[in-house]
Design an enzyme around this catalytic site. Sequence first.
Site, PDB file in Angstrom:
ATOM      1  N   ASP A 182      34.887  43.013  42.515  1.00 36.56           N
ATOM      2  CA  ASP A 182      35.952  42.081  42.079  1.00 36.56           C
ATOM      3  C   ASP A 182      35.467  40.717  41.585  1.00 36.56           C
ATOM      4  OD1 ASP A 182      37.470  44.205  42.927  1.00 36.56           O
ATOM      5  OD2 ASP A 182      38.638  43.109  44.415  1.00 36.56           O
TER       6      ASP A 182
ATOM      7  N   LYS B  64      41.335  49.366  40.835  1.00 38.18           N
ATOM      8  CA  LYS B  64      42.026  49.706  42.086  1.00 38.18           C
ATOM      9  C   LYS B  64      43.219  48.782  42.280  1.00 38.18           C
ATOM     10  CE  LYS B  64      39.024  46.615  44.676  1.00 38.18           C
ATOM     11  NZ  LYS B  64      40.053  45.606  44.965  1.00 38.18           N
TER      12      LYS B  64
ATOM     13  N   CYS C 197      38.108  42.551  50.071  1.00 43.32           N
ATOM     14  CA  CYS C 197      37.708  43.735  49.313  1.00 43.32           C
ATOM     15  C   CYS C 197      36.266  44.184  49.573  1.00 43.32           C
ATOM     16  CB  CYS C 197      38.002  43.517  47.834  1.00 43.32           C
ATOM     17  SG  CYS C 197      39.798  43.506  47.532  1.00 43.32           S
TER      18      CYS C 197
HETATM   19  C1  VGL Z   1      41.191  40.539  47.149  1.00 42.15           C
HETATM   20  C2  VGL Z   1      43.031  39.538  48.083  1.00 42.15           C
HETATM   21  C3  VGL Z   1      43.867  40.209  47.234  1.00 42.15           C
HETATM   22  C4  VGL Z   1      39.708  40.691  47.116  1.00 42.15           C
HETATM   23  C5  VGL Z   1      42.014  41.227  46.274  1.00 42.15           C
HETATM   24  O1  VGL Z   1      39.150  41.034  46.048  1.00 42.15           O
HETATM   25  O2  VGL Z   1      39.060  40.470  48.164  1.00 42.15           O
HETATM   26  N1  VGL Z   1      41.707  39.715  48.062  1.00 42.15           N
HETATM   27  N2  VGL Z   1      43.350  41.050  46.334  1.00 42.15           N
END
Ligand code: VGL
Length: 213
Positions: free
Chosen positions: A15, A114, A159
């Site tokens: 991410d 995802k 994540c």
């Molecule tokens: C994430 C909060 C919401 C992450 C993704 O990538 O850790 N955290 N969506």
Amino acid sequence: MTMTLRPTDALLVIDMQVDFLPGGALPVAGGDAIIPGIHALAARFDHVILTQDWHSPNHISFASTHPGKQPFADTVQAPYGTQHLWPDHCIQGTPGAALHPDLDIPHTELILRKGFRRDIDSYSAFTENDQRTPTGLAGYLRERGLTRLFFVGLAYDFCVGFSALAAARLGFQSIVVEDLSRAVNLHGTVDATNTAFSAVGVQRISSAAFLIP
Ligand code: VGL
Ligand code: ZN
């Protein structure tokens, strides 16, 4: 400790998107500082996989989807349990959902998206937050014989953490490179992540372990 890499290792870069870096919708402090280290480490791996948080509009994890709810502070009860609420982030096809433009890993083999189902969030790159719906990543890795997984990226306590835990539970060797990840740090979420790592056998190492002796 020195880490010797094998052909069956993969690096999972979690991410590293515009919305999670400083200036984005859900910025993780210091997220930009890990980019050079991720580049240096990725150059040592034969196999690199990126993930991309990729939400529908009005996603269940957005506070704005639930009238009166505040991001970070509030939760909702989803059919699968408690869901944290966040600012709108990583909406499919928007500039915030793009991989950060500074990220430069041309030999990346797979970009896995995802969290695209409106009614199920997915912190983990393997299993969505309902703990049942698979993303297909375990099958992809098994079919390719990639057995030892190293995790870097954002966020350590969401994540990255959920992905590393799921990988260990699915039978992969699961290792988090701690200094190449940064946390949201909501309220004890870093301690909870580290406790869960110990319980499931996720290893934590420093990128210094990869220094060429
Ligand atoms: C994430 C909060 C919401 C992450 C993704 O990538 O850790 N955290 N969506
Ligand atoms: Zn998200």
